[in-house]
Structures are given as C-alpha cells and as structure tokens.
Design an enzyme around this catalytic site. Structure first.
Site, mmCIF file in Angstrom:
data_model
loop_
_atom_site.group_PDB
_atom_site.id
_atom_site.type_symbol
_atom_site.label_atom_id
_atom_site.label_comp_id
_atom_site.label_asym_id
_atom_site.label_seq_id
_atom_site.Cartn_x
_atom_site.Cartn_y
_atom_site.Cartn_z
ATOM 1 N N LYS A 78 0.851 -1.192 0.000
ATOM 2 C CA LYS A 78 0.000 0.000 0.000
ATOM 3 C C LYS A 78 0.887 1.242 0.000
ATOM 4 O O LYS A 78 1.557 1.529 0.987
ATOM 5 C CB LYS A 78 -0.911 0.055 1.229
ATOM 6 C CG LYS A 78 -1.935 1.193 1.084
ATOM 7 C CD LYS A 78 -2.531 1.658 2.383
ATOM 8 C CE LYS A 78 -1.755 2.746 3.066
ATOM 9 N NZ LYS A 78 -1.684 4.037 2.366
ATOM 10 N N GLU A 110 10.356 0.725 9.793
ATOM 11 C CA GLU A 110 11.366 1.725 9.401
ATOM 12 C C GLU A 110 10.750 3.077 9.690
ATOM 13 O O GLU A 110 9.922 3.567 8.925
ATOM 14 C CB GLU A 110 11.719 1.539 7.932
ATOM 15 C CG GLU A 110 12.179 0.115 7.708
ATOM 16 C CD GLU A 110 12.878 -0.127 6.395
ATOM 17 O OE1 GLU A 110 12.952 0.800 5.572
ATOM 18 O OE2 GLU A 110 13.347 -1.247 6.207
ATOM 19 N N CYS A 116 13.806 10.694 6.156
ATOM 20 C CA CYS A 116 13.747 10.169 7.525
ATOM 21 C C CYS A 116 15.084 10.265 8.250
ATOM 22 O O CYS A 116 15.150 10.523 9.442
ATOM 23 C CB CYS A 116 13.297 8.721 7.486
ATOM 24 S SG CYS A 116 14.269 7.720 6.347
ATOM 25 N N GLU A 133 10.816 15.333 15.338
ATOM 26 C CA GLU A 133 11.030 15.194 13.897
ATOM 27 C C GLU A 133 10.140 16.195 13.166
ATOM 28 O O GLU A 133 8.924 16.204 13.351
ATOM 29 C CB GLU A 133 10.689 13.775 13.431
ATOM 30 C CG GLU A 133 10.999 13.593 11.950
ATOM 31 C CD GLU A 133 10.634 12.214 11.415
ATOM 32 O OE1 GLU A 133 9.585 11.671 11.797
ATOM 33 O OE2 GLU A 133 11.408 11.695 10.595
HETATM 34 P P1 NDP Z 1 2.693 8.017 8.299
HETATM 35 O O1 NDP Z 1 3.094 7.222 9.467
HETATM 36 O O2 NDP Z 1 1.674 9.064 8.473
HETATM 37 O O3 NDP Z 1 2.119 7.056 7.133
HETATM 38 C C1 NDP Z 1 2.893 6.039 6.570
HETATM 39 C C2 NDP Z 1 1.985 5.061 5.836
HETATM 40 O O4 NDP Z 1 1.116 4.407 6.757
HETATM 41 C C3 NDP Z 1 1.070 5.698 4.804
HETATM 42 O O5 NDP Z 1 0.936 4.823 3.720
HETATM 43 C C4 NDP Z 1 -0.217 5.834 5.581
HETATM 44 O O6 NDP Z 1 -1.357 6.019 4.775
HETATM 45 C C5 NDP Z 1 -0.233 4.534 6.329
HETATM 46 N N1 NDP Z 1 -1.079 4.488 7.509
HETATM 47 C C6 NDP Z 1 -1.524 5.517 8.268
HETATM 48 N N2 NDP Z 1 -2.252 5.047 9.317
HETATM 49 C C7 NDP Z 1 -2.253 3.692 9.212
HETATM 50 C C8 NDP Z 1 -2.826 2.645 9.986
HETATM 51 N N3 NDP Z 1 -3.503 2.879 11.097
HETATM 52 N N4 NDP Z 1 -2.643 1.369 9.584
HETATM 53 C C9 NDP Z 1 -1.931 1.081 8.483
HETATM 54 N N5 NDP Z 1 -1.372 2.046 7.688
HETATM 55 C C10 NDP Z 1 -1.525 3.334 8.064
HETATM 56 O O7 NDP Z 1 4.041 8.609 7.703
HETATM 57 P P2 NDP Z 1 4.220 9.614 6.484
HETATM 58 O O8 NDP Z 1 3.625 9.029 5.255
HETATM 59 O O9 NDP Z 1 3.782 10.964 6.897
HETATM 60 O O10 NDP Z 1 5.814 9.581 6.285
HETATM 61 C C11 NDP Z 1 6.686 10.327 7.049
HETATM 62 C C12 NDP Z 1 7.316 9.498 8.137
HETATM 63 O O11 NDP Z 1 7.938 8.334 7.588
HETATM 64 C C13 NDP Z 1 8.419 10.235 8.871
HETATM 65 O O12 NDP Z 1 8.321 10.000 10.248
HETATM 66 C C14 NDP Z 1 9.693 9.597 8.312
HETATM 67 O O13 NDP Z 1 10.806 9.719 9.161
HETATM 68 C C15 NDP Z 1 9.256 8.186 8.110
HETATM 69 N N6 NDP Z 1 10.123 7.497 7.137
HETATM 70 C C16 NDP Z 1 11.009 6.541 7.593
HETATM 71 C C17 NDP Z 1 11.901 5.946 6.706
HETATM 72 C C18 NDP Z 1 12.898 4.922 7.173
HETATM 73 O O14 NDP Z 1 13.512 4.269 6.315
HETATM 74 N N7 NDP Z 1 13.148 4.736 8.463
HETATM 75 C C19 NDP Z 1 11.925 6.313 5.287
HETATM 76 C C20 NDP Z 1 10.929 7.292 4.923
HETATM 77 C C21 NDP Z 1 10.072 7.867 5.830
HETATM 78 P P3 NDP Z 1 -1.719 7.549 4.334
HETATM 79 O O15 NDP Z 1 -0.765 7.948 3.319
HETATM 80 O O16 NDP Z 1 -3.061 7.531 3.833
HETATM 81 O O17 NDP Z 1 -1.631 8.353 5.590
#
Ligand code: NDP
Length: 501
Positions: free
Chosen positions: A186, A260, A294, A397
């Site tokens: 997803k 991650e 991130c 962050e």
């Molecule tokens: P989110 O945690 O808001 O969302 C990540 C994903 O989870 C999206 O696809 C989101 O859908 C989905 N999601 C949201 N709620 C749920 C749920 N309850 N159950 C299952 N899936 C859910 O993060 P962001 O998209 O805002 O990304 C930014 C964050 O990601 C930052 O904290 C960043 O540091 C981290 N990140 C970490 C990386 C790593 O390698 N460690 C790499 C890249 C980013 P939707 O889009 O609809 O909200």
C-alpha cells in the site's frame, strides 16, 4: 504540465488497485476516490479508487494461490525475473522519474538519479542473492546432525511513506519476492503512481500474476492489511506513532513486524574536518528531497571553535539553492508534499523562535513564478542558531527543511548529547582523525551511520533504525533474514535414546 507528465498509455483514466497482474475496479458498494495531486504545480493528474474490504480479501486470496507456486520455483529462476525487472526499470527511468517528481514534488534532478535507480538496485541485488539463500549444518553427537531451511513467510504486506514511493516499494518487494513470498503493497495516499508502475514492470519481466499487488488507499486500507489473518508479515515505513498503532493491530494475528520509522539524527562535525566537505554534507543532510528524508541530520553539532566559519559558509551556500518547478532540471528544492504537512513544518519555525533559537535565514513561505504560481507549499530552507537540546525544533522530527545548529566543546559531551533522544535511525561524523571517527560511531546509538559522508543508502548495506526508529531493517543480507523464517531439522543417525522399557 500535461505535456510534461502523463500516465503510461496502458493505464485507465481512473486508476485502480493492481491485483493478480491487472487493474482491479473496486467492488465496494460506494466507491471512494482520492486525487493524484502535485502540490508544487497545484495540479491534479487523475484520481484513483480506494481499496476496501472485499478488494483486500480478493487480493489475499489471489496472492495465497500464487505464492504456493512461487515458493516452489528454483531460487535462481526467481532471481532472473527480478534482474529482468531491474533492466526494464533502467529503460523506463526517464518516464518514471518524471512521474515520481510530479507525485512527490521532489526535483527531477533527484528522482532521475536516486528513486527508480534505488528500486532497480534492490531488484538487481536480491535477484543476484536469490540463489544463495540457504541454511546451515550443525553437527550433533553420534554422527547425527541438524540443518536449517530458510522458508518464505507466505503472503506479506508493505506500507510505504510518501517521500520515496518507488524506493519504498522496491526495497520491500525485491527481498520479499526473492525469498519466495507474495506481497500486497500500500503506497502512501499522496503518492500511488510508481508503485503501480512497478507492478507492470514486474509483470513484463515475467513475474507470475498475484505475487506483487498494489492496494490503493489511505490508512484504513493499510489497516485492512495489518489486521488480516492471512498476512504473515507487515513491513512498514512511516512515522513512529503509526508504527506503534500498526504493531498493536498486527499483534492479534502475531504478524512479524519490520518497522522503518522516523528520526532526529545527529550530524557531528569536529574542528579538524575539511569545512567545505562538512558544509556539503550538512546541505545534503537537510535540504535534499525538500528536507523530507527520515534519516536527515537535522541536529547539526559543530565544534565551537569552527562554528562561526561553518555557519557563514552554510548560509552563503544555502542562499544559492534554487527553488522551483520539480520538473525543471535546474530546480534543487521544490514544494512540500501537501498543505497540511506544510503547515506543520511552518509551525516549527514559530516554535523555534518562541523558544529562543535564532532564525538565521529562511523559514519563509514564498511563491514561485510560472507553472508553480498557484502552489501554497513553498518555503525557503531554514537555519536556526543558538539552539539548545531541550527545544522542540531539536527534539521533534519536523520532516522538512529546518536545520538546528548546536555547538559542543568535547567528544564526550557531544556523544552524550547526540544520544539524548528516543530516536536512533542515523548519525554522521566528520573528522580527519581516524581513531576518533570510529570511536564516536561506536558510541552513537543509531542503526545507519556514516563517517565523512551522509545519507548514502546502497542496496547491499543494511538500512536499520535502533531504539524508537525501527524493528528489523532493509537491504543487505539482513533483508533475506527479515523476509524468511528458519526451520530446523534434526537428523538422527543413531538409535533413539529412550529411558522407557
Ligand atoms: P505516516 O506514518 O503518516 O504514514 C505512513 C503510511 O502508513 C502511509 O501509507 C499511511 O497512509 C499509512 N497508515 C496511516 N495510518 C495507518 C494505519 N492505522 N494502519 C496502516 N497504515 C496506516 O508517515 P508519512 O507518510 O507521513 O511519512 C513520514 C514518516 O515516515 C516520517 O516520520 C519519516 O521519518 C518516516 N520514514 C522513515 C523511513 C525509514 O527508512 N526509516 C523512510 C521514509 C520515511 P496515508 O498515506 O493515507 O496516511
């Protein structure tokens, strides 16, 4: 705009999830749709249908049947499919990089060299490793012995963040498929395009239908996956709060979880370093991808004796950054992903000042002429000086282009302060003292670290977060461990030693 970015000709006008190697119209009673929108251009390219319960059920059913066969394939054959997919990605790099730049509002000058390439590298790497996946032999008494088998997990799911959509899909799909699993991926709701393109590419490369599926939608769709009893693993990339919620949802069916998550990483610069190199790395660690990375080194610890010179140079070079249209090859930074995120990042500019930091430059909402004139998501990169460890901008962050400069005197002090956080994703150190470099890296509590560079992530090196920044990790042979389970087999070569008559 339309002339510069268009959907591949084979795609439907209204996008759908990709299930069983084909577009799947949503079967939900009232089909919900979401837009594919570029915040920099303030333009919507198309919309897509959200996958609901029935769609996820069907995808799990299709994936379960496909995975049973796939697990029986010779691993070398599986690897060949992945390597062919890597070659197709190389051929389609220009077109897919433009889609990625549109979807993420990240500069084309980045996406052309990083995003598709990074997914390609993962497919190539795990394609090569597939035939080497194996167990070990453990000698036992009386000529008996045991061996281990690395088995696939079955049907798995991946959930991605919006900043690196193709990389996220590729980093999860490549090891998952190499190890004999099926995956339902997803993408983030803001950035669905390139994960879908990967579906077509894998199909063209010869991947059997049903092994790589893309479920479109927001968090609710993700939750249908993480709660599904037919899915054995969730690999998540996103924020810490969502990661915790997913761990709770996954607990009912005791799924394996790979997390991650976010970070607030330290970049430590000692006085003996090459100043230009350190400034280059600081810019890469804060401005690249609009600061939406991130692992960014947003806590920039600079030894007090060089702080003024360092800051002058950082300000001078940051002032030359070119903000603009993501599809223009001259553009170095563009708009943030959406208005909600933009407002969140801007709120930290206010908080930083209110808590006593000095805003040296940037942090302003700006408008960009031309095709981006209607966007409300452009800001200039912000540098804060006079920061202290307790400030919100230093602890939380932000996930945008906001750098906090902190000064230190001694090695012991900077290591202690660098570790004073719940996050543990990344860290970097700049010094020409080889012993100090390794000593400091050994002491910092972070999973992915660099000496005299920052933010490099080749497919063959593990990518992992410690503490609140993750569980398990991607890339390298770690990926094989995370996408398989071990079975141990004891082989008796003597008689059964039985105390009963
Ligand atoms: P989110 O945690 O808001 O969302 C990540 C994903 O989870 C999206 O696809 C989101 O859908 C989905 N999601 C949201 N709620 C749920 C749920 N309850 N159950 C299952 N899936 C859910 O993060 P962001 O998209 O805002 O990304 C930014 C964050 O990601 C930052 O904290 C960043 O540091 C981290 N990140 C970490 C990386 C790593 O390698 N460690 C790499 C890249 C980013 P939707 O889009 O609809 O909200």
């Amino acid at each position: 705009m339309a002339a510069r970015v268009k959907l591949p000709g084979s795609w439907p006008a209204r996008l759908q999830s990709w299930v069983g190697g084909a577009w799947r119209p949503s079967t939900s009673a009232s089909v919900q749709t979401l837009p594919v929108h570029c915040s920099a251009l303030n333009k919507t390219l198309c919309e897509y249908e959200v996958a609901g319960t029935e769609d996820v059920e069907e995808a799990v059913r299709v994936a379960t049947a496909a995975q049973r066969e796939w697990a029986r394939w010779a691993p070398a054959e599986r690897g060949r499919v992945l390597r062919r997919a890597a070659d197709i990605l190389t051929e389609r790099n220009d077109e897919l990089s433009a889609l990625e730049a549109f979807d993420t509002s990240r500069p084309l000058q980045e996406t052309l060299y990083v995003d598709i390439v990074s997914a390609r590298d993962a497919l190539e790497y795990y394609g090569g490793l597939a035939a080497t996946i194996g167990g070990e032999m453990i000698q036992q008494p009386n000529q008996s012995w045991a061996y281990t088998i690395r088995e696939p997990l079955g049907v798995t799911c991946g959930i991605g963040a919006w900043n690196y959509p193709m990389q996220s899909a590729g980093w999860k799909a490549a090891p998952a498929l190499a190890c004999g699993n099926a995956i339902l991926f997803k993408p983030a709701e803001d950035t669905p395009l390139t994960a879908l393109a990967l579906g077509e590419v894998l199909r063209e490369a010869g991947l059997p239908d049903g092994l790589y599926n893309v479920m479109l939608g927001a968090g609710e769709t993700g939750q249908l996956l993480t709660r599904h009893p037919g899915i054995s693993k969730v690999s998540f990339t996103g924020s810490v709060p969502t990661g915790k919620a997913i761990c709770r949802d996954a607990a009912d069916s005791l799924k394996k979880v790979q997390m991650e998550l976010g970070g607030k990483s330290p970049l430590i610069i000692f006085e003996d370093t090459d100043l230009d190199e350190a400034v280059s790395a600081t810019m890469l660690a804060n401005w690249y991808s609009n600061g939406e990375v991130c692992s960014n080194g947003t806590r920039v610890f600079v030894q007090a004796s060089i702080k003024d010179r360092f800051l002058d140079e950082l300000v001078r070079r940051t002032g030359k950054i070119k903000l603009g249209d993501p599809l223009d090859m001259e553009t170095q930074m563009s708009a943030l992903i959406n208005e909600k995120h933009f407002a969140k990042v801007m709120s930290y500019i206010e908080k930083g000042q209110a808590e006593g930091a000095r805003l040296v430059m940037g942090g302003e909402r700006v408008s960009v002429e031309g095709d981006c004139a209607a966007s409300a998501c452009f800001m200039t990169p912000a540098i804060f000086d006079n920061c202290t460890d307790d400030m919100s901008i230093v602890r939380e962050e932000i996930f945008g282009p906001v750098a906090s400069i902190l000064t230190f005197e001694t090695e012991e002090e900077v290591v202690r302060r660098a570790n004073d956080t719940d996050f543990g994703l990344s860290a970097g150190v700049f010094t020409n003292d080889i012993r100090r470099a390794h000593r400091v890296i050994r002491e910092v509590k972070a999973g992915t670290t660099w000496i005299n560079n920052y933010n490099l992530a080749p497919a063959e090196i593990p990518w992992i977060g410690h503490k609140s920044s993750g569980i398990g990790g991607s890339n390298g042979t770690l990926g094989i461990e995370d996408w398989t389970q071990i079975k141990s087999v004891y082989v008796e070569m003597d008689k059964v030693d039985c105390p009963y008559e």
